[in-house]
Design a protein around this motif. Structure first.
Motif, mmCIF file in Angstrom:
data_model
loop_
_atom_site.group_PDB
_atom_site.id
_atom_site.type_symbol
_atom_site.label_atom_id
_atom_site.label_comp_id
_atom_site.label_asym_id
_atom_site.label_seq_id
_atom_site.Cartn_x
_atom_site.Cartn_y
_atom_site.Cartn_z
ATOM 1 N N LYS A 1 56.584 24.493 57.498
ATOM 2 C CA LYS A 1 55.844 25.688 57.148
ATOM 3 C C LYS A 1 54.469 25.696 57.807
ATOM 4 C CE LYS A 1 53.904 23.916 52.869
ATOM 5 N NZ LYS A 1 53.726 24.158 51.479
ATOM 6 N N LYS A 2 53.931 26.867 57.957
ATOM 7 C CA LYS A 2 52.616 27.054 58.578
ATOM 8 C C LYS A 2 51.542 26.643 57.578
ATOM 9 C CE LYS A 2 50.351 29.407 61.905
ATOM 10 N NZ LYS A 2 50.293 28.989 63.246
ATOM 11 N N LEU A 3 50.591 25.806 58.011
ATOM 12 C CA LEU A 3 49.521 25.337 57.137
ATOM 13 C C LEU A 3 48.310 26.257 57.224
ATOM 14 C CD1 LEU A 3 49.470 21.506 57.847
ATOM 15 C CD2 LEU A 3 50.240 22.623 55.786
ATOM 16 N N ASN A 4 47.664 26.457 56.086
ATOM 17 C CA ASN A 4 46.391 27.158 56.058
ATOM 18 C C ASN A 4 45.338 26.218 56.647
ATOM 19 O OD1 ASN A 4 44.103 28.601 55.512
ATOM 20 N ND2 ASN A 4 44.500 28.808 53.313
ATOM 21 N N LEU B 1 39.654 10.925 58.753
ATOM 22 C CA LEU B 1 39.902 11.903 57.700
ATOM 23 C C LEU B 1 41.328 11.767 57.188
ATOM 24 C CD1 LEU B 1 38.555 14.961 59.706
ATOM 25 C CD2 LEU B 1 37.267 13.673 58.019
ATOM 26 N N GLU B 2 41.504 11.952 55.876
ATOM 27 C CA GLU B 2 42.855 12.054 55.333
ATOM 28 C C GLU B 2 43.306 13.487 55.526
ATOM 29 O OE1 GLU B 2 45.350 11.670 51.175
ATOM 30 O OE2 GLU B 2 43.429 10.626 51.344
ATOM 31 N N VAL B 3 44.510 13.657 56.081
ATOM 32 C CA VAL B 3 44.997 14.996 56.399
ATOM 33 C C VAL B 3 46.329 15.257 55.698
ATOM 34 C CG1 VAL B 3 43.797 15.118 58.605
ATOM 35 C CG2 VAL B 3 46.094 14.208 58.539
ATOM 36 N N HIS B 4 46.737 16.501 55.700
ATOM 37 C CA HIS B 4 48.006 16.927 55.095
ATOM 38 C C HIS B 4 49.166 16.223 55.797
ATOM 39 C CE1 HIS B 4 51.270 19.630 53.895
ATOM 40 N NE2 HIS B 4 50.482 19.970 52.885
ATOM 41 N N PRO B 5 50.200 15.821 55.066
ATOM 42 C CA PRO B 5 51.328 15.104 55.687
ATOM 43 C C PRO B 5 52.047 15.873 56.784
ATOM 44 C CG PRO B 5 51.446 14.939 53.298
ATOM 45 C CD PRO B 5 50.324 15.872 53.611
ATOM 46 N N ASP C 1 46.992 19.245 66.838
ATOM 47 C CA ASP C 1 46.394 20.559 67.102
ATOM 48 C C ASP C 1 45.848 21.187 65.822
ATOM 49 O OD1 ASP C 1 46.913 20.471 69.816
ATOM 50 O OD2 ASP C 1 48.883 21.416 69.607
ATOM 51 N N ASP C 2 46.572 21.031 64.702
ATOM 52 C CA ASP C 2 46.104 21.558 63.423
ATOM 53 C C ASP C 2 44.776 20.914 63.024
ATOM 54 O OD1 ASP C 2 48.354 23.152 63.180
ATOM 55 O OD2 ASP C 2 49.446 21.711 61.927
#
Length: 131
Positions: free
Chosen positions: A2-5, A31-35, A40-41
């Motif tokens: 899914k596309k992340l905000n 940084l801790e990032v979304h799994p 690029d995100d």
């Protein structure tokens, strides 16, 4: 996938001694990032969120930290795993330690007409009153 905000990509900064040295010596932030986040995100999110501090990303490396076994008395469990990103900046800063960000916030708060309380001044006045 899914596309992340863009605001959901970065979860929190990881502040340890090693990461502080990386920041000071090599302008590398961890940084801790979304799994589900990609390089690029992360790059887009850092440049968007920290645009006021002129953060320009040079390179992003991503590593997954595996979950670890944990025992608490007779109970077994796991510490959660997560994904972290090493963000190398070519220019600008990410104000995660507060000193740079606090000064800028004070200046911008005064422009908005808000009153800022100087705690150091209050403490000195309180010491004078006690004596």
């Amino acid at each position: 996938m899914k596309k992340l905000n863009i605001n959901d990509v970065i979860i929190k900064p990881l502040i340890t001694e090693k990461n502080s040295r990386l920041t000071a010596d090599h302008s590398t932030y961890v940084l801790e990032v979304h799994p589900d986040a990609t390089k690029d995100d992360v790059k887009r999110a850092v440049e968007y969120i920290f645009a006021k501090s002129n953060a320009k990303v040079k390179k992003v490396n991503i590593a997954k930290v595996k979950r670890k076994a944990k025992k608490m008395g007779r109970f077994d469990g796991f510490k959660k795993g997560f994904k972290k990103a090493y963000v190398i900046l070519s220019e600008g800063v990410i104000p995660i330690y507060g000193a740079d960000g606090v000064e800028k916030e004070k200046k911008s708060a005064n422009k908005k007409g808000l009153k800022i309380i100087d705690t150091e001044k209050l403490m000195k006045e309180a010491e004078k009153d006690i004596k």
